[in-house]
Design a protein around this motif. Structure first.
Motif, mmCIF file in Angstrom:
data_model
loop_
_atom_site.group_PDB
_atom_site.id
_atom_site.type_symbol
_atom_site.label_atom_id
_atom_site.label_comp_id
_atom_site.label_asym_id
_atom_site.label_seq_id
_atom_site.Cartn_x
_atom_site.Cartn_y
_atom_site.Cartn_z
ATOM 1 N N SER A 51 48.640 19.507 69.222
ATOM 2 C CA SER A 51 49.387 18.268 69.476
ATOM 3 C C SER A 51 48.509 17.089 69.042
ATOM 4 O O SER A 51 47.284 17.199 68.947
ATOM 5 N N GLU A 52 49.177 15.963 68.797
ATOM 6 C CA GLU A 52 48.414 14.776 68.373
ATOM 7 C C GLU A 52 47.458 14.335 69.487
ATOM 8 O O GLU A 52 46.351 13.876 69.213
ATOM 9 N N ARG A 72 49.031 16.097 58.190
ATOM 10 C CA ARG A 72 48.953 14.902 57.347
ATOM 11 C C ARG A 72 49.577 13.707 58.079
ATOM 12 O O ARG A 72 49.064 12.599 58.085
ATOM 13 N N ARG A 73 50.689 13.957 58.751
ATOM 14 C CA ARG A 73 51.358 12.878 59.490
ATOM 15 C C ARG A 73 50.505 12.421 60.659
ATOM 16 O O ARG A 73 50.372 11.230 60.927
ATOM 17 N N HIS A 74 49.847 13.402 61.355
ATOM 18 C CA HIS A 74 48.932 13.017 62.450
ATOM 19 C C HIS A 74 47.849 12.085 61.905
ATOM 20 O O HIS A 74 47.501 11.082 62.527
ATOM 21 N N GLU A 114 52.415 18.492 58.949
ATOM 22 C CA GLU A 114 52.366 17.817 60.238
ATOM 23 C C GLU A 114 50.996 17.186 60.450
ATOM 24 O O GLU A 114 50.867 16.071 60.947
ATOM 25 N N ASP A 119 42.549 22.312 58.179
ATOM 26 C CA ASP A 119 43.438 23.429 58.503
ATOM 27 C C ASP A 119 43.002 24.613 57.638
ATOM 28 O O ASP A 119 42.920 24.493 56.410
ATOM 29 N N ASP A 161 49.087 24.139 64.686
ATOM 30 C CA ASP A 161 49.918 23.046 65.215
ATOM 31 C C ASP A 161 49.399 22.447 66.529
ATOM 32 O O ASP A 161 50.106 22.476 67.557
ATOM 33 N N ASN A 204 49.584 22.064 55.723
ATOM 34 C CA ASN A 204 50.090 21.587 57.001
ATOM 35 C C ASN A 204 50.563 20.128 56.922
ATOM 36 O O ASN A 204 49.780 19.198 57.069
#
Ligand SMILES: Nc1ncnc2c1ncn2[C@@H]1O[C@H](COP(=O)(O)OP(=O)(O)OP(=O)(O)O)[C@@H](O)[C@H]1O
Ligand SMILES: [Mg+2]
Length: 404
Positions: A107-108, A17-19, A15, A56, A105, A13
């Motif tokens: 949300s942050e 990682r970015r969060h 995304e 995840d 997924d 995942n």
């Protein structure tokens, strides 16, 4: 209330990682590690005892839950992301005491709220005095005078010896396009220098940390691209930026260089404090060594910056130190004994020669090499303080290695 220390297991995942990076940047968490490797997660939890693991579950939730079940005790709090339509997995996660179970997924904002709830349970951390400002890392480039002389083994084993003495060490695999340093540590890199090249504008210390591979508390590796053709993406400016950031985070940066004189090699040589040129005591290798020494000299890297390492050294070598001195006008600065069985066992198992046989002359040689580095740095710094600024013919030689 305290900011939880978190490890992220991001499966595939990106995304998430970015969060993780954004939540650290805004100060909601202290980020311990981000990994996609189950054994690395288990080792990181053992080494760091984080407050929280955000995981995840990926494509095989049952298997991921088996792995989370094996996390070392005291088990950190868990936040899990997995499919909402698998009631078995949800039930099992709840039985394991998972704090929150998000559908794929999240949300942050949802993640942040869940993490803040965990933070609210934590005792405030006792204030610690500000850490002493750390010296920037010393950068050592290792280059082979000829193919197969053992340069990668020297770079890896030197890095392991420095780490075994308590240093924080990162190994950068610039042996482009076919670097194999990660293999020598039995690590499968999820990210490589190709990610640095592709996302160079986002590069900061936190992001760069997530691109490293390696066992917690062991040598960290910035791997060379998995696909040889991606090596084309890596430019001198990426090497420079990565090295600049790594110097702030580590005690030692060891660079495994390609012996092809490319733009990235030349830039790395400029940035390194010391260059270890690895040779063998035989005529063809010494012939190449002389050419490398000559080119290094003409690129402005003479004297105290270069150390000659005679690898696979044996008292039975037909070529003596005296022959070397006559031919190269310098003696080897350090000798590493010939010991193929120990080297091969270390390479095959992805460990240090000290892990194979701590008392072997080979393992002792690497510890001595790591000690010798300190003295060499002192000499190099003293020489650098006196050095004349480089000029003239140098620019012409350098022009050969510039990319259009
Ligand atoms: N001290 C040593 N004693 C015996 N064998 C060694 C020693 N050091 C390295 N070797 C062996 O030399 C071989 C080449 O090692 P390595 O891959 O590190 O070379 P290299 O110079 O990096 O090669 P390349 O040019 O492909 O990058 C390996 O088989 C390794 O086991
Ligand atoms: Mg190599």
């Amino acid at each position: 209330m305290s900011n939880p220390t978190c490890i992220f297991y991001a499966a595939t995942n990106g995304e998430l990682r970015r969060h993780a990076l954004r939540l650290e940047a805004e100060g909601t968490i202290e980020l311990g590690h981000v990994t996609v490797d189950p054994s690395e997660l288990i080792a990181a939890v053992g080494a760091q005892s984080p407050d929280l693991v955000v995981a995840d579950l990926g494509e095989d939730p049952e298997r991921a839950l088996d792995m989370l079940d094996k996390l070392p005790t005291p088990r950190p709090r868990l936040i899990v992301i997995g499919p909402k339509d698998q009631s078995g997995a949800i039930l099992r996660a709840m039985r394991m005491g998972v704090r929150d179970y998000f559908d794929t997924d999240p949300s942050e904002d949802d993640l942040r709220s869940a993490i803040l709830r965990v933070g609210a349970e934590l005792e405030p951390r006792t204030a610690v005095s500000a850490p002493e400002k750390k010296q920037p890392a010393r950068a050592v480039a290792v280059m082979g005078a000829k193919g197969g002389v053992g340069a990668t083994v020297v770079a890896c084993q030197l890095a392991a010896a420095l780490a075994s003495r308590g240093g924080r060490v990162v190994l950068v695999d610039l042996n482009l396009p076919l670097g194999d340093a990660a293999l020598y540590f039995d690590v499968q890199p999820a990210y490589t220098l190709a990610h640095i090249a592709r996302e160079s504008e986002r590069l900061d210390p936190t992001y760069l940390r997530t691109l490293l591979s390696g066992k917690p508390n062991g040598v960290q590796i910035l791997a060379s691209p998995v696909h040889a053709e991606d090596a084309e993406l890596v430019r001198g400016e990426h090497v420079e930026r990565a090295l600049h950031l790594l110097r702030g985070d580590f005690d030692w940066v060891v660079l495994d260089l390609s012996r092809t004189w490319s733009e990235t090699t030349v830039r790395a040589l400029d940035l390194a404090d010391l260059v270890l040129l690895v040779t063998l005591m035989d005529v063809p290798t010494l012939h190449h060594t002389r050419k490398h020494l000559d080119l290094l000299e003409r690129l402005g890297h003479g004297g105290a910056r270069i150390r000659l390492i005679a690898n696979r050294h044996s008292s039975l070598d037909a070529v003596t130190d005296k022959d070397v001195e006559e031919f190269l006008e310098r003696k080897p600065d350090f000798r590493i004994p010939n010991d193929f069985p120990t080297t091969l066992a270390a390479v095959n198992r992805g460990v240090s020669v000290g892990d194979i046989s701590a008392r072997s002359p080979l393992a002792r040689a690497y510890i001595e090499l790591s000690q010798a580095l300190h003295g060499w740095f002192g000499a190099q710094q003293a020489a650098a303080a006196k050095a004349e600024p480089s000029q003239g013919a140098l620019a012409r030689v350098r022009g050969m290695f510039r990319r259009s």
